[in-house]
Design a protein around this motif. Structure first.
Motif, PDB file in Angstrom:
ATOM      1  N   ILE A  97     127.084   8.345  50.152  1.00  0.00           N
ATOM      2  CA  ILE A  97     126.480   7.588  49.045  1.00  0.00           C
ATOM      3  C   ILE A  97     126.418   6.133  49.417  1.00  0.00           C
ATOM      4  O   ILE A  97     125.469   5.356  49.247  1.00  0.00           O
ATOM      5  N   ALA A  98     127.619   5.636  50.054  1.00  0.00           N
ATOM      6  CA  ALA A  98     127.706   4.101  50.160  1.00  0.00           C
ATOM      7  C   ALA A  98     126.733   3.794  51.521  1.00  0.00           C
ATOM      8  O   ALA A  98     125.965   2.742  51.415  1.00  0.00           O
ATOM      9  N   TYR A  99     126.650   4.732  52.386  1.00  0.00           N
ATOM     10  CA  TYR A  99     125.522   4.569  53.538  1.00  0.00           C
ATOM     11  C   TYR A  99     124.247   4.475  53.033  1.00  0.00           C
ATOM     12  O   TYR A  99     123.415   3.563  53.424  1.00  0.00           O
ATOM     13  N   LEU A 100     123.796   5.247  52.030  1.00  0.00           N
ATOM     14  CA  LEU A 100     122.495   5.374  51.667  1.00  0.00           C
ATOM     15  C   LEU A 100     122.159   4.299  50.727  1.00  0.00           C
ATOM     16  O   LEU A 100     121.207   3.896  50.526  1.00  0.00           O
ATOM     17  N   ALA A 101     123.207   3.780  49.875  1.00  0.00           N
ATOM     18  CA  ALA A 101     122.724   2.568  48.995  1.00  0.00           C
ATOM     19  C   ALA A 101     122.739   1.351  49.744  1.00  0.00           C
ATOM     20  O   ALA A 101     121.865   0.658  49.414  1.00  0.00           O
ATOM     21  N   ILE A 102     123.137   1.316  51.018  1.00  0.00           N
ATOM     22  CA  ILE A 102     122.841   0.056  51.775  1.00  0.00           C
ATOM     23  C   ILE A 102     121.414   0.261  52.266  1.00  0.00           C
ATOM     24  O   ILE A 102     120.557  -0.754  52.222  1.00  0.00           O
ATOM     25  N   LEU A 103     120.959   1.334  52.789  1.00  0.00           N
ATOM     26  CA  LEU A 103     119.555   1.567  53.140  1.00  0.00           C
ATOM     27  C   LEU A 103     118.413   1.317  52.019  1.00  0.00           C
ATOM     28  O   LEU A 103     117.486   0.889  52.190  1.00  0.00           O
ATOM     29  N   ASN A 104     118.975   1.725  50.939  1.00  0.00           N
ATOM     30  CA  ASN A 104     117.841   1.890  49.934  1.00  0.00           C
ATOM     31  C   ASN A 104     118.545   1.494  48.410  1.00  0.00           C
ATOM     32  O   ASN A 104     119.359   2.289  47.882  1.00  0.00           O
ATOM     33  N   LYS A 105     118.286   0.453  47.960  1.00  0.00           N
ATOM     34  CA  LYS A 105     118.823  -0.031  46.729  1.00  0.00           C
ATOM     35  C   LYS A 105     118.351   0.632  45.523  1.00  0.00           C
ATOM     36  O   LYS A 105     119.122   0.732  44.486  1.00  0.00           O
ATOM     37  N   GLU A 106     117.209   1.418  45.522  1.00  0.00           N
ATOM     38  CA  GLU A 106     116.712   2.317  44.710  1.00  0.00           C
ATOM     39  C   GLU A 106     117.620   3.213  44.228  1.00  0.00           C
ATOM     40  O   GLU A 106     117.550   3.834  43.085  1.00  0.00           O
ATOM     41  N   LEU A 107     118.420   3.577  45.513  1.00  0.00           N
ATOM     42  CA  LEU A 107     119.639   4.822  44.878  1.00  0.00           C
ATOM     43  C   LEU A 107     120.102   4.515  43.808  1.00  0.00           C
ATOM     44  O   LEU A 107     120.667   5.551  42.856  1.00  0.00           O
ATOM     45  N   LEU A 108     120.440   3.411  43.572  1.00  0.00           N
ATOM     46  CA  LEU A 108     121.564   3.042  42.371  1.00  0.00           C
ATOM     47  C   LEU A 108     120.984   3.322  41.005  1.00  0.00           C
ATOM     48  O   LEU A 108     121.728   3.233  40.027  1.00  0.00           O
ATOM     49  N   LYS A 109     119.717   3.540  41.000  1.00  0.00           N
ATOM     50  CA  LYS A 109     119.100   3.485  39.476  1.00  0.00           C
ATOM     51  C   LYS A 109     119.057   5.040  38.964  1.00  0.00           C
ATOM     52  O   LYS A 109     118.738   5.313  38.039  1.00  0.00           O
ATOM     53  N   LEU A 110     119.494   5.864  40.172  1.00  0.00           N
ATOM     54  CA  LEU A 110     119.521   7.444  39.674  1.00  0.00           C
ATOM     55  C   LEU A 110     120.585   7.732  39.047  1.00  0.00           C
ATOM     56  O   LEU A 110     121.648   7.108  38.860  1.00  0.00           O
ATOM     57  N   GLU A 111     120.663   9.028  38.367  1.00  0.00           N
ATOM     58  CA  GLU A 111     121.771   9.400  37.710  1.00  0.00           C
ATOM     59  C   GLU A 111     122.894   9.965  38.809  1.00  0.00           C
ATOM     60  O   GLU A 111     122.655  10.236  39.979  1.00  0.00           O
ATOM     61  N   LYS A 112     124.131   9.903  38.372  1.00  0.00           N
ATOM     62  CA  LYS A 112     125.359  10.143  39.380  1.00  0.00           C
ATOM     63  C   LYS A 112     125.030  11.507  40.172  1.00  0.00           C
ATOM     64  O   LYS A 112     125.428  11.735  41.120  1.00  0.00           O
ATOM     65  N   ASN A 113     124.958  12.579  39.283  1.00  0.00           N
ATOM     66  CA  ASN A 113     124.615  14.011  39.776  1.00  0.00           C
ATOM     67  C   ASN A 113     123.432  14.039  40.720  1.00  0.00           C
ATOM     68  O   ASN A 113     123.529  14.539  41.829  1.00  0.00           O
ATOM     69  N   GLN A 114     122.455  13.128  40.436  1.00  0.00           N
ATOM     70  CA  GLN A 114     121.279  13.077  41.579  1.00  0.00           C
ATOM     71  C   GLN A 114     121.763  12.387  42.929  1.00  0.00           C
ATOM     72  O   GLN A 114     121.196  12.992  43.865  1.00  0.00           O
ATOM     73  N   ILE A 115     122.459  11.426  42.888  1.00  0.00           N
ATOM     74  CA  ILE A 115     122.882  10.727  43.912  1.00  0.00           C
ATOM     75  C   ILE A 115     123.671  11.605  44.707  1.00  0.00           C
ATOM     76  O   ILE A 115     123.699  11.695  45.839  1.00  0.00           O
ATOM     77  N   ILE A 116     124.585  12.561  43.942  1.00  0.00           N
ATOM     78  CA  ILE A 116     125.694  13.370  44.838  1.00  0.00           C
ATOM     79  C   ILE A 116     124.699  14.436  45.437  1.00  0.00           C
ATOM     80  O   ILE A 116     125.109  14.754  46.770  1.00  0.00           O
ATOM     81  N   GLU A 117     123.740  14.966  44.806  1.00  0.00           N
ATOM     82  CA  GLU A 117     122.948  16.004  45.528  1.00  0.00           C
ATOM     83  C   GLU A 117     122.204  15.328  46.622  1.00  0.00           C
ATOM     84  O   GLU A 117     121.992  16.000  47.751  1.00  0.00           O
ATOM     85  N   ILE A 118     121.758  14.208  46.541  1.00  0.00           N
ATOM     86  CA  ILE A 118     121.095  13.535  47.867  1.00  0.00           C
ATOM     87  C   ILE A 118     122.207  13.384  48.968  1.00  0.00           C
ATOM     88  O   ILE A 118     121.799  13.788  49.907  1.00  0.00           O
ATOM     89  N   ALA A 119     123.240  12.980  48.605  1.00  0.00           N
ATOM     90  CA  ALA A 119     124.092  12.869  49.652  1.00  0.00           C
ATOM     91  C   ALA A 119     124.567  14.287  50.276  1.00  0.00           C
ATOM     92  O   ALA A 119     124.482  14.267  51.577  1.00  0.00           O
ATOM     93  N   LYS A 120     124.696  14.985  49.471  1.00  0.00           N
ATOM     94  CA  LYS A 120     125.167  16.195  50.081  1.00  0.00           C
ATOM     95  C   LYS A 120     124.056  16.900  50.858  1.00  0.00           C
ATOM     96  O   LYS A 120     124.405  17.602  51.948  1.00  0.00           O
ATOM     97  N   ASN A 121     122.843  16.833  50.521  1.00  0.00           N
ATOM     98  CA  ASN A 121     121.573  17.519  51.416  1.00  0.00           C
ATOM     99  C   ASN A 121     121.514  16.853  52.536  1.00  0.00           C
ATOM    100  O   ASN A 121     121.311  17.497  53.720  1.00  0.00           O
ATOM    101  N   ASN A 122     121.752  15.530  52.636  1.00  0.00           N
ATOM    102  CA  ASN A 122     121.755  14.726  53.985  1.00  0.00           C
ATOM    103  C   ASN A 122     122.887  15.273  55.041  1.00  0.00           C
ATOM    104  O   ASN A 122     122.711  15.241  56.022  1.00  0.00           O
TER     105      ASN A 122
END
Length: 315
Positions: free
Chosen positions: A54-79
């Motif tokens: 999540i920290a890595y993805l937030a560095i690359l894309n600031k838009e990530l921080l606008k998503l809900e927590k469960n969505q951010i976790i799902e993105i990190a998990k799939n990656n």
């Protein structure tokens, strides 16, 4: 930490927001037990892995921080799942996944410079301040670069480029360039209309970048689907027709490709008049783009097959 790389107030606020979120994430990771969440074949994914991703993805894309927590976790998990699958496949053909140190340094620079850092030391200090090790990012870059090389060696004989056609196209007086972003998606037991409506609604609600993070199966999803500037002459005719029918800021209807269904957004357009001494350079650029486009399709298809053959258990 000396923030000498900050150029604007908006950049300053954004990096402060990342700093705050990283501190919260790392405090949570330290207070909670580091649990195994997922098993991918014989590899594990833990709560700490999710936090780092999540920290890595937030560095690359600031838009990530606008998503809900469960969505951010799902993105990190799939990656992380895709990363584990790539790693396992690569280790079938080599004992060690590595790349040249100087080349790795360049790839790290290509990661941090677009987000406002000027030097490696500044980037390292920022990471360390937030409990992230540079090795984590280097490992991800190393796996992805080895994967790209692996795909090239596996499929290079299947690449088809009509150089004469490229030369003919380039000799035209003008060339249109598109600054594009993409979402490449599968249907996954859904029908096309339903899936496209779902993606369209997410674009309206969360923006194109976050929707790419949520739905895209392409490697570009880490950067919110951004592809950069693409020559119109390197794009297939059916896709170019779709792009010519929309305006800057709009996105296409789903386009069927070998790797799935593709949605493209036009971020900007420019036209350039080519000089005679630039033709050879332009031909080389377009051929390389066409090669990369074909390799990306091969990569997506092969990774999709590996995912189906993998044993993935959420605990």
């Amino acid at each position: 930490m000396k923030l000498v790389y900050l150029k604007t107030k908006s950049t300053f606020k954004y990096l402060l927001l990342i700093l705050f979120i990283f501190v919260i994430l790392n405090k949570q990771a330290k207070t909670l037990e580091n649990k195994i969440l997922i098993k991918v074949n014989n590899e594990i994914i833990t709560t700490l892995d999710i936090s780092n991703e999540i920290a890595y993805l937030a560095i690359l894309n600031k838009e990530l921080l606008k998503l809900e927590k469960n969505q951010i976790i799902e993105i990190a998990k799939n990656n992380l799942i895709r990363n584990k699958i790539k790693k396992k496949e690569l280790l079938k053909y080599t004992n060690e996944i590595k790349i040249d140190k100087n080349y790795l340094k360049k790839l790290v620079e290509d990661t941090y410079k677009p987000i406002g850092f000027k030097e490696t030391n500044e980037f390292i200090l920022f990471l360390e301040k937030n409990g992230i090790n540079l090795k984590y990012i280097e490992n991800k870059i190393t796996i992805n670069e080895n994967w790209r090389q692996f795909v090239y060696l596996k499929y290079k004989n299947q690449i088809k480029i009509n150089k004469e056609q490229v030369i003919q196209d380039v000799t035209n007086e003008k060339n249109k360039y598109f600054q594009l972003s993409e979402i490449l998606f599968d249907l996954n037991n859904s029908n096309l209309e339903k899936k496209f409506n779902l993606i369209s609604e997410n674009i309206k609600l969360n923006g194109f970048k976050n929707t790419a993070l949520l739905f895209s199966v392409s490697d570009s999803s880490d950067q919110g689907g951004e592809l950069g500037w693409i020559s119109g002459k390197s794009i297939s005719k059916n896709i170019l027709n779709e792009l010519n029918n929309i305006k800057v800021g709009d996105f296409t209807n789903p386009i069927r490709t070998p790797g799935g269904f593709l949605i493209l957004k036009i971020n900007d357009i420019k036209e350039e008049i080519k000089k005679e001494d630039n033709i050879n350079n332009e031909v080389d650029k377009i051929i390389n783009l066409k090669i990369n486009n074909q390799l990306k399709q091969f990569s997506n298809l092969y990774l999709k097959k590996l995912e189906k053959d993998s044993i993935i258990n959420e605990l």
